[in-house]
Structures are given as structure tokens and as C-alpha cells.
Scaffold this motif. Structure first.
Motif, PDB file in Angstrom:
ATOM      1  N   GLY A 126      55.097  13.985  28.215  1.00 26.97           N
ATOM      2  CA  GLY A 126      54.609  15.311  27.878  1.00 26.97           C
ATOM      3  C   GLY A 126      55.042  16.320  28.923  1.00 26.97           C
ATOM      4  N   THR A 127      54.740  17.577  28.640  1.00 26.37           N
ATOM      5  CA  THR A 127      55.135  18.653  29.539  1.00 26.37           C
ATOM      6  C   THR A 127      53.969  19.581  29.811  1.00 26.37           C
ATOM      7  OG1 THR A 127      55.840  20.097  27.744  1.00 26.37           O
ATOM      8  CG2 THR A 127      57.517  18.648  28.702  1.00 26.37           C
ATOM      9  N   VAL A 128      54.114  20.320  30.895  1.00 23.91           N
ATOM     10  CA  VAL A 128      53.187  21.381  31.243  1.00 23.91           C
ATOM     11  C   VAL A 128      54.033  22.606  31.555  1.00 23.91           C
ATOM     12  CG1 VAL A 128      51.462  22.148  32.918  1.00 23.91           C
ATOM     13  CG2 VAL A 128      51.505  19.762  32.182  1.00 23.91           C
ATOM     14  N   GLY A 129      53.678  23.744  30.965  1.00 24.59           N
ATOM     15  CA  GLY A 129      54.388  24.987  31.239  1.00 24.59           C
ATOM     16  C   GLY A 129      55.220  25.441  30.064  1.00 24.59           C
ATOM     17  N   PRO A 130      55.673  26.703  30.127  1.00 26.43           N
ATOM     18  CA  PRO A 130      56.475  27.260  29.033  1.00 26.43           C
ATOM     19  C   PRO A 130      57.921  26.759  29.084  1.00 26.43           C
ATOM     20  CG  PRO A 130      56.239  28.890  30.769  1.00 26.43           C
ATOM     21  CD  PRO A 130      55.391  27.699  31.171  1.00 26.43           C
ATOM     22  N   PRO A 131      58.635  26.782  27.942  1.00 25.91           N
ATOM     23  CA  PRO A 131      60.046  26.375  27.949  1.00 25.91           C
ATOM     24  C   PRO A 131      60.833  27.135  29.020  1.00 25.91           C
ATOM     25  CG  PRO A 131      59.290  26.657  25.701  1.00 25.91           C
ATOM     26  CD  PRO A 131      58.176  27.147  26.600  1.00 25.91           C
ATOM     27  N   GLY A 132      61.665  26.412  29.700  1.00 33.03           N
ATOM     28  CA  GLY A 132      62.434  26.978  30.803  1.00 33.03           C
ATOM     29  C   GLY A 132      61.762  26.751  32.145  1.00 33.03           C
ATOM     30  N   GLY A 182      41.549   1.378  30.368  1.00 32.53           N
ATOM     31  CA  GLY A 182      40.510   0.862  31.240  1.00 32.53           C
ATOM     32  C   GLY A 182      39.791   1.939  32.037  1.00 32.53           C
ATOM     33  N   GLY A 183      39.705   3.151  31.500  1.00 33.64           N
ATOM     34  CA  GLY A 183      39.011   4.234  32.187  1.00 33.64           C
ATOM     35  C   GLY A 183      39.816   4.940  33.255  1.00 33.64           C
ATOM     36  N   ARG A 184      41.087   4.644  33.375  1.00 34.36           N
ATOM     37  CA  ARG A 184      41.916   5.321  34.375  1.00 34.36           C
ATOM     38  C   ARG A 184      43.118   5.962  33.696  1.00 34.36           C
ATOM     39  NH1 ARG A 184      45.556   0.670  37.255  1.00 34.36           N
ATOM     40  NH2 ARG A 184      45.860  -0.512  35.352  1.00 34.36           N
ATOM     41  N   VAL A 185      43.654   7.000  34.349  1.00 28.54           N
ATOM     42  CA  VAL A 185      44.830   7.715  33.856  1.00 28.54           C
ATOM     43  C   VAL A 185      45.801   7.857  35.015  1.00 28.54           C
ATOM     44  CG1 VAL A 185      45.697   9.871  32.893  1.00 28.54           C
ATOM     45  CG2 VAL A 185      43.479   9.008  32.158  1.00 28.54           C
ATOM     46  N   THR A 186      47.068   7.531  34.781  1.00 29.07           N
ATOM     47  CA  THR A 186      48.102   7.657  35.794  1.00 29.07           C
ATOM     48  C   THR A 186      49.205   8.554  35.265  1.00 29.07           C
ATOM     49  OG1 THR A 186      47.633   5.405  36.560  1.00 29.07           O
ATOM     50  CG2 THR A 186      49.723   6.404  37.266  1.00 29.07           C
ATOM     51  N   SER A 187      49.493   9.638  36.005  1.00 31.75           N
ATOM     52  CA  SER A 187      50.545  10.578  35.617  1.00 31.75           C
ATOM     53  C   SER A 187      51.613  10.593  36.695  1.00 31.75           C
ATOM     54  CB  SER A 187      49.976  11.989  35.460  1.00 31.75           C
ATOM     55  OG  SER A 187      48.938  12.009  34.509  1.00 31.75           O
ATOM     56  N   VAL A 188      52.873  10.492  36.276  1.00 32.04           N
ATOM     57  CA  VAL A 188      53.990  10.560  37.215  1.00 32.04           C
ATOM     58  C   VAL A 188      54.955  11.646  36.745  1.00 32.04           C
ATOM     59  CG1 VAL A 188      53.781   8.168  37.986  1.00 32.04           C
ATOM     60  CG2 VAL A 188      55.266   8.690  36.053  1.00 32.04           C
ATOM     61  N   ALA A 189      55.466  12.409  37.696  1.00 26.45           N
ATOM     62  CA  ALA A 189      56.398  13.492  37.394  1.00 26.45           C
ATOM     63  C   ALA A 189      57.803  12.937  37.256  1.00 26.45           C
ATOM     64  CB  ALA A 189      56.362  14.543  38.504  1.00 26.45           C
ATOM     65  N   CYS A 190      58.578  13.535  36.361  1.00 29.55           N
ATOM     66  CA  CYS A 190      59.970  13.125  36.197  1.00 29.55           C
ATOM     67  C   CYS A 190      60.784  14.325  35.707  1.00 29.55           C
ATOM     68  CB  CYS A 190      60.094  11.939  35.251  1.00 29.55           C
ATOM     69  SG  CYS A 190      59.363  12.200  33.651  1.00 29.55           S
ATOM     70  N   GLU A 191      62.064  14.141  35.625  1.00 27.48           N
ATOM     71  CA  GLU A 191      62.971  15.192  35.166  1.00 27.48           C
ATOM     72  C   GLU A 191      63.202  15.061  33.665  1.00 27.48           C
ATOM     73  OE1 GLU A 191      64.179  17.650  37.079  1.00 27.48           O
ATOM     74  OE2 GLU A 191      63.064  16.829  38.783  1.00 27.48           O
ATOM     75  N   LYS A 192      63.583  16.152  33.055  1.00 28.74           N
ATOM     76  CA  LYS A 192      63.880  16.177  31.620  1.00 28.74           C
ATOM     77  C   LYS A 192      64.956  15.150  31.282  1.00 28.74           C
ATOM     78  CE  LYS A 192      65.547  19.364  28.048  1.00 28.74           C
ATOM     79  NZ  LYS A 192      65.901  20.773  27.776  1.00 28.74           N
ATOM     80  N   GLY A 193      65.988  15.080  32.092  1.00 28.84           N
ATOM     81  CA  GLY A 193      67.072  14.131  31.860  1.00 28.84           C
ATOM     82  C   GLY A 193      66.603  12.686  31.932  1.00 28.84           C
ATOM     83  N   GLN A 194      65.644  12.402  32.810  1.00 27.00           N
ATOM     84  CA  GLN A 194      65.102  11.053  32.900  1.00 27.00           C
ATOM     85  C   GLN A 194      64.363  10.680  31.619  1.00 27.00           C
ATOM     86  OE1 GLN A 194      62.973  11.758  36.666  1.00 27.00           O
ATOM     87  NE2 GLN A 194      64.026   9.944  37.466  1.00 27.00           N
ATOM     88  N   PRO A 246      42.276  16.443  33.758  1.00 27.09           N
ATOM     89  CA  PRO A 246      43.202  17.135  34.647  1.00 27.09           C
ATOM     90  C   PRO A 246      44.400  16.248  34.974  1.00 27.09           C
ATOM     91  CG  PRO A 246      41.342  16.324  35.903  1.00 27.09           C
ATOM     92  CD  PRO A 246      41.068  16.017  34.452  1.00 27.09           C
ATOM     93  N   LEU A 247      45.507  16.885  35.248  1.00 30.04           N
ATOM     94  CA  LEU A 247      46.758  16.181  35.491  1.00 30.04           C
ATOM     95  C   LEU A 247      46.938  16.005  36.997  1.00 30.04           C
ATOM     96  CD1 LEU A 247      49.181  15.235  33.686  1.00 30.04           C
ATOM     97  CD2 LEU A 247      50.337  17.257  34.496  1.00 30.04           C
ATOM     98  N   ASP A 248      46.723  14.802  37.484  1.00 28.33           N
ATOM     99  CA  ASP A 248      46.882  14.487  38.900  1.00 28.33           C
ATOM    100  C   ASP A 248      48.121  13.624  39.067  1.00 28.33           C
ATOM    101  OD1 ASP A 248      44.503  15.809  39.631  1.00 28.33           O
ATOM    102  OD2 ASP A 248      43.319  14.046  39.056  1.00 28.33           O
TER     103      ASP A 248
END
Length: 172
Positions: A15-21, A32-44, A77-79
Motif C-alpha cells: 500500500g501507499t501513503v500520500g498523493p501520487p508523485g 496474532g494482534g501485531r502489525v509490521t510495516s516496512v518501507a520500500c520503493e515503488k520499483g521493489q 497507525p503506520l509505524d
């Protein structure tokens, strides 16, 4: 360092956060009650979706995936746990699952690396073929939902204007 393992996750999406561009791309696993978010590039994200489809075409060409659809936004929230540097896909023939390893920037990883003993954080997600194919399709849609490409040069069109190097005859 810590290996975060989801085998299997209740949910795994791109998924994404923010406007296009200005979008930031994330991969998010939960269960199991937990959420893990990792940042990556569009190309990835685009490459991951393509490679998952290729791997499934080879190892699990007949998977039932028509009933798996997840169009919900990322959980908030996205951590951000870490930014992804290396991605590795494996196929586990015993469980017939795709295993995705996401390793933080800064760690040199190849196909012989023991991912359980890394010095940087990593995320491992095991998906059955149907869920993996659904993930790949959603990921491709997320990537395509950005700014449309210029019909001449292929660069993204910016709402504020676009100076096309092909239309001008030279690149500035």
C-alpha cells in the motif's frame, strides 16, 4: 537482530501513503494482534509482484485465488519497522508456500545467506499460492495507480507540468 515471522499472516498487502508523485510505499503484514510495516520503493513492489507471478507460474500454476480480494487500506497507525534493502523469494515444496524474506538496508544478502542470523532486522512472510497471487495482483494495481506516464518519454506526468525531453528534442 530480530526476525519478524508471519507463518502465515492474517493479512499481507502492499500500500501507499500520500498523493501520487509523493507516495511512500509499504509492505504490511499482520496477524496474532501485531502489525509490521516496512518501507520500500515503488520499483521493489513492482518487481516483487512480477517475480511472485513468475514463481507461482512455475511451481503452482493451478491455484484457486479468485475468492481472495483485499482492497482495504493499510492499517493505521503506520509505524515503519525498517526500510527494505534486499528481498528474497523461496518456494517451500513441503508446505507448498511461497516464503518472502525482506531484509533491512545495510545487510549484504545472497542465496546462501542464513537469514535467521542477520545483524539487521528482517521480515519473513509465508503465503499459500492463492494468497501470494492475490498479493501480486494488488501490488501491481498499487504501482499502476500513480501518475500516468507521458506518451512520448514514459516519465510520470506531473500535475504541475511536464517538460518532455523527447518533445523538445533534447534532455535538459
Amino acid at each position: 537482530m530480530a526476525l519478524i515471522d508471519y507463518d502465515p499472516p492474517e493479512r499481507f498487502v502492499a500500500g501507499t501513503v500520500g498523493p501520487p508523485g509523493q507516495r511512500q510505499f509499504f509492505l504490511q503484514a499482520s496477524g496474532g494482534g501485531r502489525v509490521t510495516s516496512v518501507a520500500c520503493e515503488k520499483g521493489q513492489v513492482a518487481l516483487l509482484a512480477e517475480r511472485i507471478e513468475d514463481l507461482l507460474d512455475e511451481y503452482a500454476p493451478t491455484s484457486s485465488d479468485d475468492d481472495i480480494v483485499d482492497n482495504a487500506p493499510l492499517d493505521m497507525p503506520l509505524d515503519e519497522e525498517f526500510a527494505v534493502g534486499t528481498m528474497r523469494l523461496d518456494w517451500d515444496p513441503a508446505s507448498r508456500r511461497l516464503v518472502l524474506h525482506l531484509v533491512a538496508l545495510g545487510e549484504e544478502v545472497d542465496e546462501t545467506t542464513d537469514l535467521a542470523h542477520l545483524s539487521t532486522p528482517s521480515l519473513r512472510v509465508s503465503l499459500d499460492a492463492g494468497y501470494a497471487r492475490s498479493f501480486a495482483r494488488r501490488s501491481a494495481k498499487v504501482v499502476a495507480a500513480g501518475r500516468p506516464p507521458c506518451p512520448f518519454c514514459g516519465a510520470p506526468l506531473d500535475p504541475a507540468g511536464h517538460v518532455c525531453p523527447r518533445a523538445n528534442g533534447y534532455k535538459r
